[in-house]
Design an enzyme around this catalytic site. Structure first.
Site, PDB file in Angstrom:
ATOM      1  CB  SER A  77      -0.905   0.016   1.241  1.00 32.35           C
ATOM      2  OG  SER A  77      -1.631  -1.178   1.351  1.00 32.35           O
TER       3      SER A  77
HETATM    4  N1  SAH Z   1      -0.626  -4.769   4.216  1.00 32.62           N
HETATM    5  C1  SAH Z   1       0.084  -4.753   2.945  1.00 32.62           C
HETATM    6  C2  SAH Z   1      -0.853  -4.618   1.787  1.00 32.62           C
HETATM    7  C3  SAH Z   1      -0.970  -5.849   1.005  1.00 32.62           C
HETATM    8  S1  SAH Z   1      -2.096  -5.799  -0.347  1.00 32.62           S
HETATM    9  C4  SAH Z   1       1.135  -3.685   2.997  1.00 32.62           C
HETATM   10  O1  SAH Z   1       1.780  -3.549   3.991  1.00 32.62           O
HETATM   11  O2  SAH Z   1       1.364  -2.995   2.039  1.00 32.62           O
HETATM   12  C5  SAH Z   1      -3.472  -6.638   0.306  1.00 32.62           C
HETATM   13  C6  SAH Z   1      -3.293  -8.082   0.641  1.00 32.62           C
HETATM   14  O3  SAH Z   1      -4.572  -8.584   1.026  1.00 32.62           O
HETATM   15  C7  SAH Z   1      -2.844  -8.983  -0.514  1.00 32.62           C
HETATM   16  O4  SAH Z   1      -1.657  -9.600  -0.162  1.00 32.62           O
HETATM   17  C8  SAH Z   1      -3.981  -9.994  -0.664  1.00 32.62           C
HETATM   18  O5  SAH Z   1      -3.545 -11.295  -0.989  1.00 32.62           O
HETATM   19  C9  SAH Z   1      -4.595  -9.940   0.710  1.00 32.62           C
HETATM   20  N2  SAH Z   1      -5.975 -10.437   0.810  1.00 32.62           N
HETATM   21  C10 SAH Z   1      -7.023 -10.246  -0.039  1.00 32.62           C
HETATM   22  N3  SAH Z   1      -8.122 -10.883   0.416  1.00 32.62           N
HETATM   23  C11 SAH Z   1      -7.753 -11.491   1.593  1.00 32.62           C
HETATM   24  C12 SAH Z   1      -8.442 -12.314   2.530  1.00 32.62           C
HETATM   25  N4  SAH Z   1      -9.721 -12.662   2.392  1.00 32.62           N
HETATM   26  N5  SAH Z   1      -7.753 -12.757   3.605  1.00 32.62           N
HETATM   27  C13 SAH Z   1      -6.441 -12.441   3.791  1.00 32.62           C
HETATM   28  N6  SAH Z   1      -5.750 -11.669   2.934  1.00 32.62           N
HETATM   29  C14 SAH Z   1      -6.385 -11.202   1.843  1.00 32.62           C
END
Ligand code: SAH
Length: 246
Positions: free
Chosen positions: A90
């Protein structure tokens, strides 16, 4: 060492301690990014992030360690970057904004931020930021490849209050409940009921949601003794919340 174009040039004009121009520094993995990180923090503050605790945490966590080496020079730009498997880290502003909202929860204002549940660990960056703001962080990832990557990324930091979990975040994580805060890094079109159930009274949920099926908006839900109170804030762009594991 060969200098990469673009990013280092921004450092070149900064005055040194005595006001004299500082020599341009090459940027590469293993080098010190603290000056660019400090500038990122200044920009976050100028962009409206007011919480000293959030700014301190953003200034502490080395974001460049959570992206591939080839992207390290872009790590302190206010942009999301690919982390593999079609997912992204993000934007710094989005992380800071959501963390600041969590600290505004009624319970956090009186007693500090207790246990937090993060949905979507990705590369683990936001979990590291949260670890500096909350007592305990439970973070769930549905893609095994990213769960492994986050574990690798976080290992050197030895954050004993971060609990990495592999599973479907749509179900929350009942064993750690109730949570002082729940934060989602992926957005669907409705808030899964388990999240509201697992939130403590006085707790706050912050998540991107496309409630009307169109534009994703930042949503805040406060759980009060009288029930749930929902606020819809600004438009945002997060990856999709998906069900199941893979
Ligand atoms: N927190 C991260 C952002 C990752 S992007 C950061 O520090 O930048 C969002 C993440 O959510 C992705 O890795 C995706 O695989 C995950 N995601 C989407 N749906 C999900 C679910 N139902 N349970 C767990 N993770 C999920």
């Amino acid at each position: 060492m060969q200098r990469r174009p673009g990013f280092p040039a921004r450092l070149a004009g900064l005055p040194g301690p005595g006001g004299a121009p500082r020599a341009p520094r090459p940027v590469g993995p293993g080098l010190d990014f603290s000056a660019v990180r400090a500038r990122m923090v200044q920009k976050l503050a100028a962009g409206g992030i007011a919480s000293a605790a959030v700014l301190r945490a953003m200034g502490t966590v080395e974001r460049h360690r959570f992206v591939d080496g080839a992207l390290a020079t872009q790590a302190y730009e206010d942009t999301s970057l690919p982390i593999g498997l079609g997912q992204t880290i993000s934007k710094p502003y989005a992380v800071a904004r959501m963390c600041e909202l969590l600290l505004g929860a009624e319970g956090a204002r009186t007693g500090g931020l207790g246990r937090v549940l993060e949905i979507g660990t990705g590369c683990g960056y936001q979990a590291a930021v949260l670890s500096l703001l909350a007592r305990e962080v439970y973070t769930l990832e549905r893609l095994h490849g990213l769960y492994d990557k986050a574990r690798e990324n976080l290992r050197p930091f030895r954050l004993t209050n971060v609990h990495l979990l592999f599973g479907d975040g749509m179900l929350g994580y009942a064993r750690g409940a109730p949570y002082a805060a729940i934060i989602a890094a992926a957005g669907g079109d409705a808030v899964p009921p388990s999240w509201c159930e697992q939130l403590a009274v006085g707790g706050r949920l912050v998540a991107p949601m496309a409630l009307t099926g169109r534009q994703q908006m930042l949503l805040v839900i406060d759980k009060t003794a009288q029930g749930l109170k929902q606020s819809v804030l600004e438009p945002v762009h997060f990856v999709l919340l998906k069900s199941g594991i893979a």
